[in-house]
Design an enzyme around this catalytic site. Structure first.
Site, PDB file in Angstrom:
ATOM      1  N   SER A 184       0.652  -1.061  -0.092  1.00 19.46           N
ATOM      2  CA  SER A 184       0.038   0.046   0.225  1.00 19.46           C
ATOM      3  C   SER A 184       1.130   1.739  -0.390  1.00 19.46           C
ATOM      4  O   SER A 184       0.386   2.089  -0.728  1.00 19.46           O
ATOM      5  CB  SER A 184      -1.242  -0.023   1.581  1.00 19.46           C
ATOM      6  OG  SER A 184      -0.313  -0.085   2.017  1.00 19.46           O
ATOM      7  N   HIS A 212      -5.517  -3.294  -1.858  1.00 19.31           N
ATOM      8  CA  HIS A 212      -5.253  -3.098  -2.497  1.00 19.31           C
ATOM      9  C   HIS A 212      -5.312  -3.417  -4.521  1.00 19.31           C
ATOM     10  O   HIS A 212      -4.727  -2.824  -5.463  1.00 19.31           O
ATOM     11  CB  HIS A 212      -3.811  -2.299  -2.802  1.00 19.31           C
ATOM     12  CG  HIS A 212      -3.902  -0.955  -1.425  1.00 19.31           C
ATOM     13  ND1 HIS A 212      -4.322   0.333  -1.833  1.00 19.31           N
ATOM     14  CD2 HIS A 212      -3.722  -1.278  -0.205  1.00 19.31           C
ATOM     15  CE1 HIS A 212      -5.001   1.000  -0.458  1.00 19.31           C
ATOM     16  NE2 HIS A 212      -3.978   0.600   0.355  1.00 19.31           N
ATOM     17  N   LYS A 243     -12.428  -0.366  -0.457  1.00 20.11           N
ATOM     18  CA  LYS A 243     -11.503   0.403  -1.235  1.00 20.11           C
ATOM     19  C   LYS A 243     -12.087   0.976  -2.530  1.00 20.11           C
ATOM     20  O   LYS A 243     -12.484   2.008  -3.073  1.00 20.11           O
ATOM     21  CB  LYS A 243     -10.176   0.687  -1.351  1.00 20.11           C
ATOM     22  CG  LYS A 243      -9.550   0.003  -0.272  1.00 20.11           C
ATOM     23  CD  LYS A 243      -8.341  -0.283   0.168  1.00 20.11           C
ATOM     24  CE  LYS A 243      -7.524  -0.310   1.435  1.00 20.11           C
ATOM     25  NZ  LYS A 243      -7.917   0.824   2.380  1.00 20.11           N
TER      26      LYS A 243
HETATM   27  N1  PMP Z   1      -5.240  -4.411   4.260  1.00 27.88           N
HETATM   28  C1  PMP Z   1      -4.387  -4.009   3.981  1.00 27.88           C
HETATM   29  C2  PMP Z   1      -2.935  -4.016   2.292  1.00 27.88           C
HETATM   30  C3  PMP Z   1      -4.806  -1.677   3.646  1.00 27.88           C
HETATM   31  O1  PMP Z   1      -3.868  -1.194   3.020  1.00 27.88           O
HETATM   32  C4  PMP Z   1      -5.762  -1.813   3.933  1.00 27.88           C
HETATM   33  C5  PMP Z   1      -6.360   0.012   3.901  1.00 27.88           C
HETATM   34  N2  PMP Z   1      -5.581   0.619   4.487  1.00 27.88           N
HETATM   35  C6  PMP Z   1      -6.387  -2.942   5.057  1.00 27.88           C
HETATM   36  C7  PMP Z   1      -5.844  -4.147   5.301  1.00 27.88           C
HETATM   37  C8  PMP Z   1      -7.442  -2.158   6.495  1.00 27.88           C
HETATM   38  O2  PMP Z   1      -9.137  -2.424   5.218  1.00 27.88           O
HETATM   39  P1  PMP Z   1     -10.319  -1.379   5.998  1.00 27.88           P
HETATM   40  O3  PMP Z   1      -9.597   0.111   5.583  1.00 27.88           O
HETATM   41  O4  PMP Z   1     -11.269  -2.368   4.966  1.00 27.88           O
HETATM   42  O5  PMP Z   1     -10.277  -1.909   7.130  1.00 27.88           O
END
Ligand code: PMP
Length: 395
Positions: A184, A212, A243
């Site tokens: 990310s 992502h 997302k």
């Molecule tokens: N895993 C990854 C790789 C993420 O980037 C994120 C969000 N920043 C999450 C999990 C968490 O997802 P959520 O926002 O749906 O809680």
């Protein structure tokens, strides 16, 4: 006594953040999360949202959401294991399983929750978790909740991963290799074919957090597993519904056995109320939309390629990005935050990302290009990067 309640120990830490130039207030968005927004009272191009496909304010999703509210109300009323499991939760899971081309899907209230609940449920004492060093915080926290041993391998380093597997294979019952599908903060894609091959060689399980990659890579956004054609060879694939899908929630795709077990031991399912109908209705519509057309993913990639080419032509360092996540690496923490601030003053919002989210000295403005941006908006953003970059002598 009273000193404790003044939270002086926190005030000192907050002062440290101020000294480092990384203290901030939460930005306030007026209206929907779109390509151009009013943020803190100023009109800016939004290059910081995970709303990859522009679904967060899509008319079809909003309509489906309202319809779900009319039929099911605003709250699920209980955890799924008691009486919060509505037929639309089941419909959503069946649809996601079809979309992901896996046997079964279990939906959680967020991606974070899903990682925390799943890792904890599928590992125990006597097991080993082998995690990429750049994995997301929710994986790290999930791993902290289990009594399994943990170790990390150097980012995407297959020699190191193999060495760890070789050394530990006979010491543990199960080994679980965990990696993000798309990282990310850098936008690079995990070398999944190699990871899966090593897992098969050493009889380890694989767990891919594709937050992502879902809605971005693969056919109609089916994700990183689909991108590499690895269906049936990854044990647990995580996706978020917050997302590309534009709403809220998370899920894990895998086998019927996995789902059966999580319905008994996935703690966020047992102890936290299920997703509200408004969210579920909108998500179902989003997945159907994705399965019916490549229009959104095509536009996302066209925009991403366009922006990345222009920004690197200016001379900015975008690292190893292979996806719409485009880090513009500035370096020192204070300088990065100042760069982000100047961009904002000139009409672009790109949040500065610094230690501890990324290693010290690799501060960056992380640009998120979406299907919702127009070429004109992207051109304007590039011009502003150029102007601020020259003014601050980071170009
Ligand atoms: N895993 C990854 C790789 C993420 O980037 C994120 C969000 N920043 C999450 C999990 C968490 O997802 P959520 O926002 O749906 O809680």
């Amino acid at each position: 006594m009273s000193n404790v309640h003044e939270l002086n120990f926190l005030k000192e830490k907050i002062q440290e953040l101020k000294n480092d130039g990384v203290h901030r207030k939460l930005p306030i968005l007026e209206g929907a999360n779109e390509a151009e927004v009013i943020l803190n009272g100023k009109k800016v191009i939004n290059l910081s949202s995970n709303n990859y496909l522009g679904f967060a304010n899509h008319p079809k999703l909003k309509k489906a959401s309202v319809e779900a509210i009319e039929k099911y109300g605003v709250g699920a009323g209980a955890v799924r294991t008691i009486i919060g499991n509505m037929d639309i939760h089941e419909e959503l899971e069946d649809l996601l399983a079809q979309f992901k081309r896996e046997e079964a899907v279990m939906v959680f209230q967020s991606g974070f929750n899903c990682n925390a609940g799943t890792i904890q449920a599928v590992t125990e004492k006597g097991d080993l978790i082998v995690s990429d060093e750049l994995n997301h915080a929710s994986i790290i926290d999930g791993a902290r909740l289990t009594k399994a041993d943990k170790t990390v391998f150097k980012h995407a380093d297959m020699n190191h991963l193999e060495a760890v597997l070789k050394e530990n294979r006979d010491k543990y019952r199960n080994i679980l290799i965990i990696t993000d599908g798309v990282f990310s903060m850098d936008g690079d894609i995990a070398p999944l074919p190699e990871i899966v091959a090593l897992a098969e060689k050493y009889s380890a399980m694989t767990y891919v957090d594709d937050a992502h990659g879902s809605g971005v890579l693969g056919e109609s956004g089916r994700g990183t597993i689909d991108h590499f054609g690895l269906h049936g060879r990854v044990d647990f694939t995580i996706g978020t519904l917050s997302k590309a899908i534009g709403v809220i929630g998370g899920y894990v795709a895998g086998s019927h056995t996995m789902k059966d077990w999580l319905s008994h031991r996935g703690r966020p399912l047992l102890f936290s109320t299920s997703l509200p109908p408004a969210a579920v209705g909108a998500i179902i519509e989003a997945v159907k939309l994705l399965m019916s057309t490549t229009e959104y993913t095509d536009r996302l990639w066209e925009n991403a390629k366009y922006f990345k080419q222009k920004i690197s032509q200016l001379g900015f360092n975008i690292g190893k990005s292979a996806t719409p996540i485009t880090p513009v690496i500035i370096g020192e923490e204070g300088l990065t935050m100042e760069f982000s601030k100047k961009l904002f003053e000139n009409g672009v919002f790109v949040s500065g990302i610094v230690f501890p989210t990324v290693p010290k000295g690799t501060g960056r403005t992380r640009c998120m290009v979406t299907a919702g941006h127009t070429k004109e908006q992207l051109d304007r953003a590039v011009e502003i990067f150029k102007k601020v970059g020259e003014e601050m002598k980071v170009l």
